[in-house]
Design an enzyme around this catalytic site. Sequence first.
Site, short mmCIF file in Angstrom:
data_model
loop_
_atom_site.label_atom_id
_atom_site.label_comp_id
_atom_site.label_asym_id
_atom_site.label_seq_id
_atom_site.Cartn_x
_atom_site.Cartn_y
_atom_site.Cartn_z
N ASN A 15 0.83 -1.21 0.00
CA ASN A 15 0.00 0.00 0.00
C ASN A 15 0.86 1.26 0.00
O ASN A 15 1.80 1.37 0.79
CB ASN A 15 -0.91 0.00 1.24
CG ASN A 15 -1.75 1.27 1.34
OD1 ASN A 15 -1.59 2.04 2.27
ND2 ASN A 15 -2.61 1.49 0.38
N SER A 25 0.39 5.31 0.46
CA SER A 25 -0.65 6.21 0.96
C SER A 25 -0.03 7.44 1.61
O SER A 25 1.19 7.52 1.81
CB SER A 25 -1.54 5.47 1.98
OG SER A 25 -0.78 5.11 3.13
N ARG A 66 -0.36 12.10 7.84
CA ARG A 66 0.57 13.07 8.42
C ARG A 66 1.46 12.43 9.48
O ARG A 66 1.15 11.37 10.03
CB ARG A 66 -0.20 14.24 9.01
CG ARG A 66 -0.88 13.93 10.34
CD ARG A 66 -1.85 15.02 10.73
NE ARG A 66 -2.24 14.89 12.15
CZ ARG A 66 -3.28 15.49 12.68
NH1 ARG A 66 -4.08 16.24 11.94
NH2 ARG A 66 -3.56 15.36 13.97
N ASP A 86 -6.24 1.91 4.80
CA ASP A 86 -5.44 0.76 4.39
C ASP A 86 -4.20 0.57 5.26
O ASP A 86 -3.85 -0.54 5.63
CB ASP A 86 -5.03 0.91 2.92
CG ASP A 86 -6.22 0.80 1.98
OD1 ASP A 86 -7.31 0.40 2.44
OD2 ASP A 86 -6.07 1.12 0.79
N GLU A 143 -6.07 21.14 9.65
CA GLU A 143 -6.28 20.06 8.69
C GLU A 143 -6.99 20.52 7.43
O GLU A 143 -7.28 21.69 7.24
CB GLU A 143 -7.06 18.91 9.36
CG GLU A 143 -6.18 17.77 9.86
CD GLU A 143 -5.57 16.96 8.71
OE1 GLU A 143 -5.81 17.28 7.53
OE2 GLU A 143 -4.84 15.99 9.02
#
Length: 508
Positions: free
Chosen positions: A176, A178, A181, A199, A289
Site C-alpha cells: 500500500n 498512501s 501526516r 489501508d 487540517e
Amino acid sequence: MAHQRGGENGDGPAMSFRRFIQELKDEQDLLEVNSEVDPYLELAAIIRRVYEEEEKAPLFNNIQGRNDNGLFRILGAPVGVSKIPGKRYIRIAKSLGLPSDATAADIIEKLNHAKTLPAIPSKEVPSGPVKEFKLVGDEIDLTALPMPFLHQHDGGKFIQTFGMYIVRSPDGSWVNWSITRAMLHGKRTLVGPVIPSQDIGVIREMWRQQGKDMPFALCFGVPPAAIMVSGMPLPKGVNESDYIGALTGSAVQVTRSETSDILVPANAELVFEGVVSSTETAPEGPMAEYHGLIFPGESHEKPLFRVDAITYRKDPIVPVCVAGRAVEENHTVWGVTQAAEVLSVCQAAGLPIKMVWNPFESHCLWFVLQVDGPKLRALNTDMSTFGNKVGHAVFASKPGSYIPKLYLVGEDVDPTSIQDLIWAEATRCQPGVNEFYFDQYPVFPLIPYFTHGVKPEGGKYKKVLRCCMFPSEFTNAPRTWEQGSFRASYPQEVQDKVNAQWKSYGFE
C-alpha cells in the site's frame, strides 16, 4: 556514504519529481526563493499566501538549519492551483502526464480510463538517485533537520504532509502506498495517526496480530503520479504501483530498502525507513487540517514510528502541504482522486452519472454528481428512487466512507463551477423533499461537525444526498426553463461577436 546514481525513469513529469519541477519552471509556474527563510512559521506563511492567491509554487533553496550535506530544500504548494490563464489545474495535469491546459473533465477521464488498461507492475532496479547518501542508526538526528513548523497552534513540527508511506502485508501480497501526516517526536521517532479503517491501519493490524512492529518507508519527492494515486481510495488489496503504471504507461522503477524488503521509488528525493511500533504511542497534534480548522490543545495518543535509516539524493527537495483553507493538496489530490473513484463506483453500479467533481471550496466534503440526461430518462424512474439508489451506492463504497454530502445535478449545471452548484441548490433543491438521508454508514472521524458538533439521539450520524434537479428532469416532458446567462440567453453568433470584440470594447 556515497553510492552510484541511477538514471531517471519515464520521460515526463508524472514519473520524475525533478522533471516535474523543471517543467513548472519552464511554464512560469515556479518561483525559486534563494533568500534565507526560517522554517519556524515563516516558510509556511509564505506557502499559505501562495495557496490563497494562487501564486507560483515556491522552491525554498536556503532554509535556516540546512546542514552541509544538503538536508534539505522544500517545495511548497506542489499541487496547488495556478492563476495562469487557462491552466488553473497545471500542477494536477502534469502530475498525471496530461497537457498543462487540461480541464477538470480531462483529469477525471484520465484517472478512470487507467482502470480499463492492463496493470503495469513496478520494476526493481539495483539502485537509483535516492541511494546516493545514507544515514543509519545513531547517525540519525531528526531534531537537527530544518523541519517546518506549519501553524502557530500546531502541536509540533510536521515534516510529513506530502510524502508517501509504503507498507506491505506480512505475506507481501498487498503493498500500500498512501499519505497520512506525521509529527516530529524525537531524534529517531515520528508520531502520527494510523486510522484503523484506512489501508495503512488495516495492514498494521495484520502485523499486530503477529505481535510484530510494521516496517515502513516514508518517501518524499516521489514520481508525481505516485503521490496523486497515494491519495486515491482504490479498493482494498489493490497495489497502487500497478495502477500508476497503467496510468502513465511506464513501470515505476523501485529499489530495495536498507532495512526491509520494501521497495521504494528509485528516483525519490528522500526516504525514511523504520518500523511502526505495535504497542508504543505518544501525544500527537493538533494540526490545522484539510477542513480548514484546528482545535488548539487537542492532542491524541498515536503510534510511534522509529526511523532506522535515511537515504537521499544530493540536495533533496521535500514537498510540503500546509493544510488549511482551500485550495491545497488535500483538495487537489485527495478531492480529485476521490471524485474519480466515486464516478467509477457509480458507473460500475450501472447508474447514469457522467461526471463527478469535488468543489475545492467544500474541503473534500461535497461531491457533485452530474447525470446523463437521456440515460436517466430511459430508466423511467423518479427522484426518490434514484436519489436513494445513488446515495446507497456511493456511501457504501470506500470513497463514500470519507464523504458526508452528495449533490445531484442536471446536464445544464457545470459540476466544476461552485457558482453553478449554489444556483442549482438554491433554485431546485426543495427542503425536506429533494433531500435523502442515510444513517447506515460509518462517518470519517476527521470531519469537524462529527467530532465537535451535536451528537444525534441514538448516536447515528446522517449523510445526505441533495437532488438539485426538477422532477421534470426525470421524465421526457418538455423543459420549461432556460438560464438567464451569457451562454444561454443569446444566439451563438452574438456570443461569438462579443467574445471576439471584448478587448476592443475596452475590457482586459
